[in-house]
Write an enzyme that holds these catalytic residues in place. Sequence first.
Site, PDB file in Angstrom:
ATOM      1  N   TYR A 200      47.649  45.300  34.313  1.00 49.33           N
ATOM      2  CA  TYR A 200      48.550  44.404  35.028  1.00 49.33           C
ATOM      3  C   TYR A 200      48.089  42.965  34.938  1.00 49.33           C
ATOM      4  O   TYR A 200      46.971  42.684  34.496  1.00 49.33           O
ATOM      5  CB  TYR A 200      48.673  44.833  36.505  1.00 49.33           C
ATOM      6  CG  TYR A 200      47.499  44.431  37.387  1.00 49.33           C
ATOM      7  CD1 TYR A 200      46.281  45.090  37.315  1.00 49.33           C
ATOM      8  CD2 TYR A 200      47.619  43.366  38.294  1.00 49.33           C
ATOM      9  CE1 TYR A 200      45.210  44.710  38.132  1.00 49.33           C
ATOM     10  CE2 TYR A 200      46.552  42.991  39.113  1.00 49.33           C
ATOM     11  CZ  TYR A 200      45.355  43.668  39.018  1.00 49.33           C
ATOM     12  OH  TYR A 200      44.298  43.281  39.806  1.00 49.33           O
TER      13      TYR A 200
ATOM     14  N   ARG B  10      45.083  37.849  27.938  1.00 47.82           N
ATOM     15  CA  ARG B  10      44.274  38.838  28.659  1.00 47.82           C
ATOM     16  C   ARG B  10      45.013  40.173  28.751  1.00 47.82           C
ATOM     17  O   ARG B  10      44.398  41.244  28.646  1.00 47.82           O
ATOM     18  CB  ARG B  10      43.911  38.326  30.051  1.00 47.82           C
ATOM     19  CG  ARG B  10      42.934  39.252  30.765  1.00 47.82           C
ATOM     20  CD  ARG B  10      42.397  38.662  32.034  1.00 47.82           C
ATOM     21  NE  ARG B  10      43.446  38.462  33.027  1.00 47.82           N
ATOM     22  CZ  ARG B  10      43.267  37.837  34.183  1.00 47.82           C
ATOM     23  NH1 ARG B  10      42.073  37.335  34.485  1.00 47.82           N
ATOM     24  NH2 ARG B  10      44.255  37.692  35.035  1.00 47.82           N
TER      25      ARG B  10
ATOM     26  N   LYS C  45      41.792  44.550  33.111  1.00 48.81           N
ATOM     27  CA  LYS C  45      42.588  44.382  34.337  1.00 48.81           C
ATOM     28  C   LYS C  45      43.435  45.635  34.516  1.00 48.81           C
ATOM     29  O   LYS C  45      44.643  45.656  34.258  1.00 48.81           O
ATOM     30  CB  LYS C  45      43.434  43.103  34.273  1.00 48.81           C
ATOM     31  CG  LYS C  45      43.822  42.603  35.670  1.00 48.81           C
ATOM     32  CD  LYS C  45      44.200  41.147  35.634  1.00 48.81           C
ATOM     33  CE  LYS C  45      44.801  40.656  36.942  1.00 48.81           C
ATOM     34  NZ  LYS C  45      43.950  40.755  38.115  1.00 48.81           N
TER      35      LYS C  45
ATOM     36  N   GLU D 123      31.157  39.720  41.278  1.00 50.58           N
ATOM     37  CA  GLU D 123      32.343  38.922  41.590  1.00 50.58           C
ATOM     38  C   GLU D 123      32.845  39.329  42.963  1.00 50.58           C
ATOM     39  O   GLU D 123      32.167  40.068  43.671  1.00 50.58           O
ATOM     40  CB  GLU D 123      33.412  39.110  40.501  1.00 50.58           C
ATOM     41  CG  GLU D 123      33.880  40.541  40.354  1.00 50.58           C
ATOM     42  CD  GLU D 123      34.957  40.724  39.281  1.00 50.58           C
ATOM     43  OE1 GLU D 123      35.678  39.772  38.965  1.00 50.58           O
ATOM     44  OE2 GLU D 123      35.088  41.855  38.788  1.00 50.58           O
TER      45      GLU D 123
ATOM     46  N   LEU E 268      35.890  40.774  35.855  1.00 51.34           N
ATOM     47  CA  LEU E 268      37.137  40.357  35.220  1.00 51.34           C
ATOM     48  C   LEU E 268      36.983  38.877  34.854  1.00 51.34           C
ATOM     49  O   LEU E 268      36.584  38.063  35.698  1.00 51.34           O
ATOM     50  CB  LEU E 268      38.316  40.522  36.182  1.00 51.34           C
ATOM     51  CG  LEU E 268      39.637  40.155  35.506  1.00 51.34           C
ATOM     52  CD1 LEU E 268      40.073  41.268  34.556  1.00 51.34           C
ATOM     53  CD2 LEU E 268      40.715  39.864  36.519  1.00 51.34           C
TER      54      LEU E 268
HETATM   55  N1  DCS Z   1      38.184  39.379  39.702  1.00 51.45           N
HETATM   56  C1  DCS Z   1      38.991  40.368  40.146  1.00 51.45           C
HETATM   57  C2  DCS Z   1      38.400  41.705  40.422  1.00 51.45           C
HETATM   58  C3  DCS Z   1      40.368  40.125  40.321  1.00 51.45           C
HETATM   59  O1  DCS Z   1      41.172  41.101  40.745  1.00 51.45           O
HETATM   60  C4  DCS Z   1      40.874  38.817  40.062  1.00 51.45           C
HETATM   61  C5  DCS Z   1      42.329  38.487  40.215  1.00 51.45           C
HETATM   62  C6  DCS Z   1      39.989  37.824  39.629  1.00 51.45           C
HETATM   63  C7  DCS Z   1      38.648  38.152  39.449  1.00 51.45           C
HETATM   64  C8  DCS Z   1      40.446  36.420  39.332  1.00 51.45           C
HETATM   65  O2  DCS Z   1      41.224  36.383  38.160  1.00 51.45           O
HETATM   66  P1  DCS Z   1      42.367  35.295  37.947  1.00 51.45           P
HETATM   67  O3  DCS Z   1      41.721  33.978  38.123  1.00 51.45           O
HETATM   68  O4  DCS Z   1      42.799  35.527  36.535  1.00 51.45           O
HETATM   69  O5  DCS Z   1      43.425  35.550  38.941  1.00 51.45           O
HETATM   70  N2  DCS Z   1      43.124  39.344  40.969  1.00 51.45           N
HETATM   71  C9  DCS Z   1      44.547  39.228  40.981  1.00 51.45           C
HETATM   72  C10 DCS Z   1      45.147  40.225  41.906  1.00 51.45           C
HETATM   73  O6  DCS Z   1      44.978  41.415  41.817  1.00 51.45           O
HETATM   74  N3  DCS Z   1      45.871  39.597  42.803  1.00 51.45           N
HETATM   75  O7  DCS Z   1      45.830  38.246  42.647  1.00 51.45           O
HETATM   76  C11 DCS Z   1      45.037  37.915  41.509  1.00 51.45           C
END
Ligand code: DCS
Length: 282
Positions: free
Chosen positions: A30, A49, A143, A175, A199
């Site tokens: 996703y 990505r 992702k 993270e 991620l």
């Molecule tokens: N790490 C994880 C585990 C994430 O789920 C996300 C984003 C990020 C880092 C940050 O990545 P981006 O900068 O590309 O958003 N998660 C998305 C989600 O599931 N909801 O909002 C953003």
Amino acid sequence: MILLQDGLFHRSEVHIDIEDRGYQFGDGVYEVIRVYNGQFFGMAEHMERLERSAREIQLQLPYPTDLLQERLNDLINATKLKDGQVYLQVTRGVFERMHHFPVNPKSTLVAYTKETGRPLDKINQGISAITTEDIRWLRCDIKSLNLLGNVLCKQRAKEANCDEAILLRGNTVTEGSSTNVFIVKDRTLYTHPANNYILNGITRNVIIEIAKTQQLAVKEESFDKVALMSADEVMVTSTTMEITPVTTIDDLQIGSGSPGPITKQIQVKFDEKVEKLLTAAN
Ligand code: DCS
């Protein structure tokens, strides 16, 4: 309106099969893409990505990403989305339940929009976080729809009245449960390297670029819990949380206890990018 495969439908017309592998196995990938003033932020990076995530799980996207971009544009036009986000997922499709891949799978693509403002209070005032064990699998770079580990960690944060869980694999900060983590020490930014433990966030990469233009050193190096707790500043970043300062972790104050100067400096530059979209005629 919902984008299902290559058509737009009303939500009530969309049927997802109970044997969709996304539903049964989380077998899919996703993206969440931010829309400011009816324009996508970082679309090319999100598409790249998505392609990478799909490739890593041997999932065929139903059509190329240039077409997908057009369809997503149609979706935000049809829904008249100004400020918000698009959620997009692709699964390995419908098949009689069995673990291994079906022969000739037909993937299911769904995308929908949600109106949301920027979380300005949190961006300006900062949030509190907990640390908790990173209980996820070893391919956090994908992702994937499998978010149970992230869900359980975020829930722990919520139960502690905090906004985010900062994850520790052993003693290493990886993270956040839905964000990347940066710390600032002596005007240098540190963030976990983009390997299989995190991620590789789109926002993370924007921040690294901004820091470079601001003559701030960035080290993509792992750091431990002691470094986290004794950092001058801590921030978490994501598409939805943008650059959010973390002022308290495990009930202890970080740095001065309010958003720090380097975080603010990067936020200003990030805002300039957003402002460009907000003021663009469309
Ligand atoms: N790490 C994880 C585990 C994430 O789920 C996300 C984003 C990020 C880092 C940050 O990545 P981006 O900068 O590309 O958003 N998660 C998305 C989600 O599931 N909801 O909002 C953003």
